[in-house]
Motif scaffolding. Structure first.
Motif, PDB file in Angstrom:
ATOM      1  N   MET A  81       0.836  -1.175   0.000  1.00 15.15           N
ATOM      2  CA  MET A  81       0.000   0.000   0.000  1.00 15.15           C
ATOM      3  C   MET A  81       0.888   1.248   0.000  1.00 15.15           C
ATOM      4  SD  MET A  81      -2.625   1.316   2.950  1.00 15.15           S
ATOM      5  CE  MET A  81      -3.475  -0.238   2.954  1.00 15.15           C
ATOM      6  N   ASP A  82       0.623   2.153  -0.893  1.00 17.57           N
ATOM      7  CA  ASP A  82       1.392   3.392  -0.964  1.00 17.57           C
ATOM      8  C   ASP A  82       0.613   4.507  -0.265  1.00 17.57           C
ATOM      9  OD1 ASP A  82       2.869   5.622  -1.548  1.00 17.57           O
ATOM     10  OD2 ASP A  82       3.085   5.180  -3.668  1.00 17.57           O
ATOM     11  N   TRP A  83       1.011   4.792   0.950  1.00 16.43           N
ATOM     12  CA  TRP A  83       0.305   5.798   1.750  1.00 16.43           C
ATOM     13  C   TRP A  83       0.455   7.199   1.179  1.00 16.43           C
ATOM     14  CZ3 TRP A  83      -3.389   5.008   5.130  1.00 16.43           C
ATOM     15  CH2 TRP A  83      -3.498   3.749   5.721  1.00 16.43           C
ATOM     16  N   GLU A  89      -0.019   7.984  -1.781  1.00 14.70           N
ATOM     17  CA  GLU A  89      -1.134   8.106  -2.713  1.00 14.70           C
ATOM     18  C   GLU A  89      -2.489   8.082  -2.002  1.00 14.70           C
ATOM     19  OE1 GLU A  89      -0.783   5.238  -5.847  1.00 14.70           O
ATOM     20  OE2 GLU A  89       1.187   5.991  -6.441  1.00 14.70           O
ATOM     21  N   ARG A  90      -2.494   7.782  -0.716  1.00 16.03           N
ATOM     22  CA  ARG A  90      -3.744   7.715   0.059  1.00 16.03           C
ATOM     23  C   ARG A  90      -3.736   8.786   1.148  1.00 16.03           C
ATOM     24  NH1 ARG A  90      -4.876   1.556   1.323  1.00 16.03           N
ATOM     25  NH2 ARG A  90      -6.858   2.484   1.893  1.00 16.03           N
ATOM     26  N   TYR A  91      -3.289   9.963   0.785  1.00 15.20           N
ATOM     27  CA  TYR A  91      -3.114  11.083   1.706  1.00 15.20           C
ATOM     28  C   TYR A  91      -4.361  11.332   2.554  1.00 15.20           C
ATOM     29  CZ  TYR A  91      -2.298  15.879   3.269  1.00 15.20           C
ATOM     30  OH  TYR A  91      -2.158  17.006   4.027  1.00 15.20           O
ATOM     31  N   ASP A  92      -5.524  11.310   1.956  1.00 13.32           N
ATOM     32  CA  ASP A  92      -6.768  11.621   2.673  1.00 13.32           C
ATOM     33  C   ASP A  92      -7.069  10.649   3.809  1.00 13.32           C
ATOM     34  OD1 ASP A  92      -7.186  13.826   1.067  1.00 13.32           O
ATOM     35  OD2 ASP A  92      -8.490  12.757  -0.326  1.00 13.32           O
ATOM     36  N   GLU A  93      -6.473   9.470   3.777  1.00 16.77           N
ATOM     37  CA  GLU A  93      -6.715   8.455   4.805  1.00 16.77           C
ATOM     38  C   GLU A  93      -5.687   8.503   5.937  1.00 16.77           C
ATOM     39  OE1 GLU A  93      -7.381   4.537   3.095  1.00 16.77           O
ATOM     40  OE2 GLU A  93      -7.982   5.508   1.225  1.00 16.77           O
TER      41      GLU A  93
END
Length: 65
Positions: free
Chosen positions: A1-3, A5-9
């Protein structure tokens, strides 16, 4: 998982740190400071030879690379 790219989470404390360093130059010194601050809230990342951060993850989670 690339965090990255999942900034909002991400937790707010991680977002605040990332926002702080988003405007800075990519230098080894800034990357080291970024990692130090992330580690203080239970997260970490690595950075490439060009001082570009990658593999943001909670401490203890295995690297994706």
């Amino acid at each position: 998982m690339d965090w990255f790219e999942r900034y909002d989470e991400l937790p707010i404390e991680v977002k605040l740190i990332l926002d702080k360093y988003a405007e800075m130059d990519n230098t080894y010194e800034d990357c080291r400071k970024l990692v130090d601050e992330l580690e203080s809230v239970g997260w970490t990342c690595d950075y490439y030879l060009d001082a570009e951060p990658y593999d943001l993850r909670p401490i203890g989670e295995p690297s994706n690379y």
